[in-house]
Motif scaffolding. Structure first.
Motif, PDB file in Angstrom:
ATOM      1  N   ASN A  48       0.868  -1.181   0.000  1.00 21.02           N
ATOM      2  CA  ASN A  48       0.000   0.000   0.000  1.00 21.02           C
ATOM      3  C   ASN A  48       0.901   1.226   0.000  1.00 21.02           C
ATOM      4  O   ASN A  48       1.387   1.641   1.053  1.00 21.02           O
ATOM      5  CB  ASN A  48      -0.906   0.012   1.232  1.00 21.02           C
TER       6      ASN A  48
ATOM      7  N   GLY B 287       0.216   4.245  -0.250  1.00 24.75           N
ATOM      8  CA  GLY B 287      -0.431   5.483   0.204  1.00 24.75           C
ATOM      9  C   GLY B 287      -0.450   6.505  -0.925  1.00 24.75           C
ATOM     10  O   GLY B 287      -0.595   6.148  -2.099  1.00 24.75           O
ATOM     11  N   ALA B 288      -0.260   7.777  -0.576  1.00 20.73           N
ATOM     12  CA  ALA B 288      -0.329   8.836  -1.586  1.00 20.73           C
ATOM     13  C   ALA B 288       0.781   8.726  -2.627  1.00 20.73           C
ATOM     14  O   ALA B 288       0.637   9.232  -3.751  1.00 20.73           O
ATOM     15  CB  ALA B 288      -0.280  10.204  -0.912  1.00 20.73           C
TER      16      ALA B 288
ATOM     17  N   HIS C  87      -5.287  -0.841  -1.487  1.00 25.02           N
ATOM     18  CA  HIS C  87      -5.762   0.369  -0.811  1.00 25.02           C
ATOM     19  C   HIS C  87      -6.942  -0.006   0.064  1.00 25.02           C
ATOM     20  O   HIS C  87      -7.792  -0.808  -0.343  1.00 25.02           O
ATOM     21  CB  HIS C  87      -6.191   1.428  -1.828  1.00 25.02           C
TER      22      HIS C  87
ATOM     23  N   SER D 299      -9.253   2.272   1.074  1.00 27.24           N
ATOM     24  CA  SER D 299     -10.398   3.005   0.519  1.00 27.24           C
ATOM     25  C   SER D 299     -10.516   2.724  -0.979  1.00 27.24           C
ATOM     26  O   SER D 299      -9.572   2.218  -1.600  1.00 27.24           O
ATOM     27  CB  SER D 299     -10.218   4.502   0.762  1.00 27.24           C
TER      28      SER D 299
ATOM     29  N   ILE E 184     -10.121   4.039  -4.232  1.00 32.19           N
ATOM     30  CA  ILE E 184      -9.472   5.224  -4.809  1.00 32.19           C
ATOM     31  C   ILE E 184     -10.168   5.712  -6.078  1.00 32.19           C
ATOM     32  O   ILE E 184      -9.907   6.822  -6.526  1.00 32.19           O
ATOM     33  CB  ILE E 184      -7.957   4.992  -5.065  1.00 32.19           C
TER      34      ILE E 184
ATOM     35  N   ARG F 276     -12.940   8.689  -5.025  1.00 31.56           N
ATOM     36  CA  ARG F 276     -12.533   9.820  -4.195  1.00 31.56           C
ATOM     37  C   ARG F 276     -12.059  10.974  -5.088  1.00 31.56           C
ATOM     38  O   ARG F 276     -12.533  11.104  -6.200  1.00 31.56           O
ATOM     39  CB  ARG F 276     -11.456   9.347  -3.200  1.00 31.56           C
TER      40      ARG F 276
HETATM   41  C1  DQA Z   1      -4.713   4.824   0.534  1.00 25.94           C
HETATM   42  C2  DQA Z   1      -5.329   5.738  -0.531  1.00 25.94           C
HETATM   43  C3  DQA Z   1      -4.369   6.857  -0.884  1.00 25.94           C
HETATM   44  O1  DQA Z   1      -4.968   7.714  -1.857  1.00 25.94           O
HETATM   45  C4  DQA Z   1      -4.055   7.673   0.349  1.00 25.94           C
HETATM   46  O2  DQA Z   1      -3.123   8.685   0.032  1.00 25.94           O
HETATM   47  C5  DQA Z   1      -3.585   6.845   1.487  1.00 25.94           C
HETATM   48  C6  DQA Z   1      -4.276   5.594   1.766  1.00 25.94           C
HETATM   49  C7  DQA Z   1      -5.699   3.721   1.001  1.00 25.94           C
HETATM   50  O3  DQA Z   1      -5.238   2.746   1.561  1.00 25.94           O
HETATM   51  O4  DQA Z   1      -6.907   3.869   0.813  1.00 25.94           O
HETATM   52  O5  DQA Z   1      -2.679   7.223   2.226  1.00 25.94           O
HETATM   53  O6  DQA Z   1      -3.580   4.183  -0.022  1.00 25.94           O
END
Ligand code: DQA
Length: 146
Positions: free
Chosen positions: A73, A75-76, A99, A101, A103, A106
């Motif tokens: 994961n 993240g960003a 992820h 969430s 993505i 969003r």
């Molecule tokens: C994320 C989704 C990314 O857009 C966000 O920056 C995160 C978490 C997720 O696990 O949903 O830090 O990777």
């Protein structure tokens, strides 16, 4: 089989970070669930987290001979880090991007992942199940020769 679970920036704050988006489970609790899932399948698991792009690259490099699969994961960093994409391509270990969430539902900038094309697949929007499904998918892949 050895699987590395790798979490990127801000995921250390799970549980307190935007709980309406990411839920209330802490990173420790999330890792415990993933580890238990792997253990049931007799997979040897390691979990690591870094808030730094270079730190994530170093962890990927360090595990390139140990890992048969990686659940990542980013993240960003998913949305703009070509260095992480290259790191995944460089180590040639089957990697699945995950992820918590969804993505795709969003902000527009989250819809693109520049890391995903270097991965075997992407699972998003299923919370902890994103990780568990990724472990199952990797477990189903043929073990690569190292
Ligand atoms: C994320 C989704 C990314 O857009 C966000 O920056 C995160 C978490 C997720 O696990 O949903 O830090 O990777």
């Amino acid at each position: 089989m050895n699987i590395l679970i790798l979490h990127g920036p801000n995921l250390n704050l799970l549980g307190e970070r935007e709980p309406s988006v990411y839920g209330t489970m802490t990173l420790g609790q999330l890792n415990a669930k993933i580890m238990a899932h792997g253990k049931k399948r007799k997979i040897s698991m390691r979990a690591r987290q870094s808030n730094h792009e270079g730190g994530l690259i170093d962890i990927l490099h360090a595990h390139r001979r140990w890992a048969d699969g990686i659940v990542f994961n980013p993240g960003a960093y998913s949305h703009y880090s070509y260095a992480l994409r290259d790191a995944v391509s460089s180590i040639a270990v089957p990697t699945i991007e995950v992820h918590l969430s969804d993505i795709t539902q969003r902000e527009a900038f989250r819809r693109v992942s520049v890391v995903a094309p270097a991965c075997e697949g992407q699972i998003s929007g299923k919370g902890v199940n994103s990780y568990l499904e990724a472990v199952d998918r990797l477990a189903g892949m043929k073990r690569k020769k190292r």
